[in-house]
Design an enzyme around this catalytic site. Structure first.
Site, PDB file in Angstrom:
ATOM      1  N   GLU A   1      10.521   1.732  10.728  1.00 57.70           N
ATOM      2  CA  GLU A   1      11.440   3.022  10.565  1.00 57.70           C
ATOM      3  C   GLU A   1      10.886   4.635  10.572  1.00 57.70           C
ATOM      4  OE1 GLU A   1      12.016   6.215   9.620  1.00 57.70           O
ATOM      5  OE2 GLU A   1      12.246   4.995   7.228  1.00 57.70           O
TER       6      GLU A   1
ATOM      7  N   GLU B   1       8.516  16.649  15.945  1.00 58.88           N
ATOM      8  CA  GLU B   1       9.339  16.659  14.819  1.00 58.88           C
ATOM      9  C   GLU B   1       8.553  17.228  13.777  1.00 58.88           C
ATOM     10  OE1 GLU B   1      10.939  13.199  11.216  1.00 58.88           O
ATOM     11  OE2 GLU B   1       8.677  12.566  12.451  1.00 58.88           O
TER      12      GLU B   1
ATOM     13  N   VAL C   1      -6.681   0.572   3.828  1.00 61.47           N
ATOM     14  CA  VAL C   1      -6.862  -0.196   3.848  1.00 61.47           C
ATOM     15  C   VAL C   1      -4.947  -1.194   4.243  1.00 61.47           C
ATOM     16  CG1 VAL C   1      -4.478  -1.446   1.443  1.00 61.47           C
ATOM     17  CG2 VAL C   1      -6.839  -0.254   1.149  1.00 61.47           C
ATOM     18  N   GLY C   2      -4.176   0.454   5.478  1.00 60.49           N
ATOM     19  CA  GLY C   2      -3.172  -0.343   6.202  1.00 60.49           C
ATOM     20  C   GLY C   2      -3.516  -0.840   6.717  1.00 60.49           C
TER      21      GLY C   2
ATOM     22  N   LYS D   1       0.820  -1.458   0.083  1.00 58.47           N
ATOM     23  CA  LYS D   1      -0.529   0.028  -0.147  1.00 58.47           C
ATOM     24  C   LYS D   1       0.674   1.466  -0.101  1.00 58.47           C
ATOM     25  CE  LYS D   1      -1.432   2.967   2.902  1.00 58.47           C
ATOM     26  NZ  LYS D   1      -1.525   3.984   1.846  1.00 58.47           N
TER      27      LYS D   1
ATOM     28  N   PRO E   1      -6.773   3.821   7.199  1.00 56.28           N
ATOM     29  CA  PRO E   1      -8.237   2.762   7.696  1.00 56.28           C
ATOM     30  C   PRO E   1      -8.617   1.912   6.602  1.00 56.28           C
ATOM     31  CG  PRO E   1      -8.647   5.660   8.351  1.00 56.28           C
ATOM     32  CD  PRO E   1      -6.860   5.427   7.044  1.00 56.28           C
TER      33      PRO E   1
ATOM     34  N   CYS F   1      13.247  11.511   7.545  1.00 58.91           N
ATOM     35  CA  CYS F   1      12.616  11.521   8.647  1.00 58.91           C
ATOM     36  C   CYS F   1      14.069  11.321   9.327  1.00 58.91           C
ATOM     37  CB  CYS F   1      12.473   9.635   8.861  1.00 58.91           C
ATOM     38  SG  CYS F   1      13.888   8.794   7.975  1.00 58.91           S
TER      39      CYS F   1
ATOM     40  N   ASP G   1      -5.864   4.986   1.757  1.00 57.88           N
ATOM     41  CA  ASP G   1      -5.643   5.044   2.802  1.00 57.88           C
ATOM     42  C   ASP G   1      -5.757   4.688   3.500  1.00 57.88           C
ATOM     43  OD1 ASP G   1      -8.691   4.861   3.781  1.00 57.88           O
ATOM     44  OD2 ASP G   1      -8.663   6.629   3.706  1.00 57.88           O
TER      45      ASP G   1
END
Length: 480
Positions: free
Chosen positions: A246, A379, A207-208, A171, A205, A280, A203
């Site tokens: 990660e 961050e 597919v993830g 995804k 909710p 990141c 998105d």
């Protein structure tokens, strides 16, 4: 206008189970650049079934067969290099120079690394008496990847997983999905067997969550924010699958007293501004000797002001950030830095002068930042650098480690013994000395809330392997 409304499942481009589309926005123009379909749990289920079926044969292929597939993928990636670079510029705003030299180039680079590792990787350990220890592919892998380095993050997962014999469901980010579409076309053209690689857009909710919770997925590898990573782990917990993550970073960049100040400060600022600060591992906290603060700030200010911002299809060093959501978040944190008393050295709120369209952010430098300030802790994921003074090296290390993250760290200095000592005391998965560039064979991953597990090089292979002990094997001496 790109129309990418089909998913790649079991070697075919198929329509979604429930038609629903999402517009993809070009961050440089704020105009619609294309559309994708938003998948559902039904689409994920179809992809997982295809991957499980393909695993039976793909996991039994020889090393040489998989090396041949990796070689073909590399060749196809090189054919599509220009297409890929243009797609990345369009979907997430990377300047042409960055898209061509780094963003798109990382795809073939990771496959080349995986090919090199696979040639001599030991899937069996030396026999221990009558016990043989072997490493076998873990099974079906679910990959959830981000928008900031879209192809890089896909390739550094897919390449080693394919190399060891796993099958997968990807995804990609719904914000920057164009490069993933081209990647799927590359794998199709390279003749990757049906079901080995599958892609479902959508998105988090929709597919993830379906990927991370699916009982047919044996491991999930996620790259993104720590907040989202927590949700992935929660969704994966009921099925006890392996979770590799990660996540975020707030990397310290310690400039020692004897460093070449011009080189170290300039390099540190450039590293933050590259990719509009959307990395990141960006060195967003610069720790410098208090006695040299005036010199440090002057060099940083000059470099920030020399960083051109503009249309990513032109010659600008920095393009836009990826979306309105990100732009608003960054603006809020810049204002927070001013409110909490940090000294604004360069940049600041709002778009650069003369820019009324596009999610452009001014290259921003803050000085006199203290560890308790929001901009020192959160961050920002934008082109914002916080400069923090220290009295002695022990204090610099303490401030550097005073973060919930631990992805990367940076140290610059003239005395290499001292530089090495400082590096050994920093709690981070990767420490770069004196501006060292990336190493594709070096493990990439973090301590603490920056995640778990490692990507890149031979360490990545281990993430996709199970360990099996076979007892009662004849002793090698007897067999001979």
């Amino acid at each position: 206008m790109r129309d990418y409304t089909k998913f790649f499942i079991d070697g075919k481009w198929v329509a979604p189970a429930s038609p629903k589309t999402l517009d993809v926005i070009n961050p440089a123009t704020e105009a619609v650049a294309g559309k994708i379909s938003l998948g559902t749990a039904a689409d994920v289920d179809a992809a997982v079934k295809a991957a499980r079926k393909a695993f039976e044969s793909w996991s039994r292929t020889t090393r040489e067969e998989r090396m041949d597939v990796l070689t073909r993928i590399m060749a196809e990636l090189k054919k599509r290099h220009e297409d890929m670079a243009k797609a990345i510029t369009e979907e997430m705003g990377a300047p042409v120079w960055l898209a061509q030299r780094a963003q798109a180039a990382m795809g073939a680079a990771h496959f080349g690394t995986a090919l090199q590792v696979l040639k001599s990787y030991e899937f069996e350990e030396k026999q221990r008496g009558t016990t043989l220890i072997v490493k076998e592919p873990i099974g079906v892998c679910g990959f959830i990847t981000p928008w900031n380095w879209p192809l890089n993050q896909i390739a550094c997962k897919v390449a080693p997983a394919l190399a060891v014999g796993c099958t997968m469901v990807l995804k990609p980010s719904e914000i920057a999905p164009f490069s993933a579409q081209i990647f799927a076309e590359v794998l199709e053209a390279a003749g990757v067997p049906a079901g080995v690689f599958n892609m479902v857009n959508g998105d988090g909710p929709g597919v993830g969550a379906a990927i991370s919770s699916h009982p047919g997925v044996d491991m999930v590898s996620f790259t993104g924010s720590t907040r989202a990573g927590i949700e992935v782990a929660k969704n994966a917990a009921p099925t006890i699958k392996r979770v590799h993550q990660e996540l975020g970073g707030k990397s310290p960049n310690i400039i020692l007293e004897d460093a070449d100040m011009k080189t170290a400060i300039t390099g540190g600022v450039r590293a933050v501004m590259t990719n509009s600060g959307q990395s990141c591992n960006a060195p967003t906290r610069m720790l410098a000797p208090k006695a040299k603060m005036a010199e440090v700030v002057a060099i940083a200010k000059a470099e920030a002001e020399a960083t051109t911002v503009g249309d990513p299809s032109g010659n600008a060093k920095m393009g836009p950030v990826v979306s309105e959501v990100q732009w608003n978040k960054i603006q809020g944190l810049i204002k927070k830095g001013i409110e909490e008393g940090a000294t604004l050295v360069a940049g600041g709120p709002g778009r650069p002068e003369g820019m009324e369209k596009g999610y452009y952010v001014k290259p921003t430098i803050f000085a006199d930042v203290t560890p308790d300030m929001t901009i020192a802790k959160e961050e920002i994921f934008g082109p914002v650098l916080s400069i923090m003074p220290y009295d002695n090296v022990d204090q610099a290390i303490a401030i550097g480690n005073d973060t919930e993250y631990g992805l990367a760290a940076y140290v610059s200095g003239g005395d290499m013994a001292k530089v090495r000592e400082v590096a050994s005391r920093l709690r981070a998965g990767q420490v770069a000395l004196n501006g060292a560039g990336p190493d594709l064979m070096a493990p990439f991953g973090g301590y603490k809330q920056s995640g778990n597990g490692r990507e890149w090089g031979d360490h990545a292979f281990g993430e996709f392997l199970e360990t099996k002990a076979i007892l009662g094997m004849p002793k090698l001496e007897a067999a001979e």
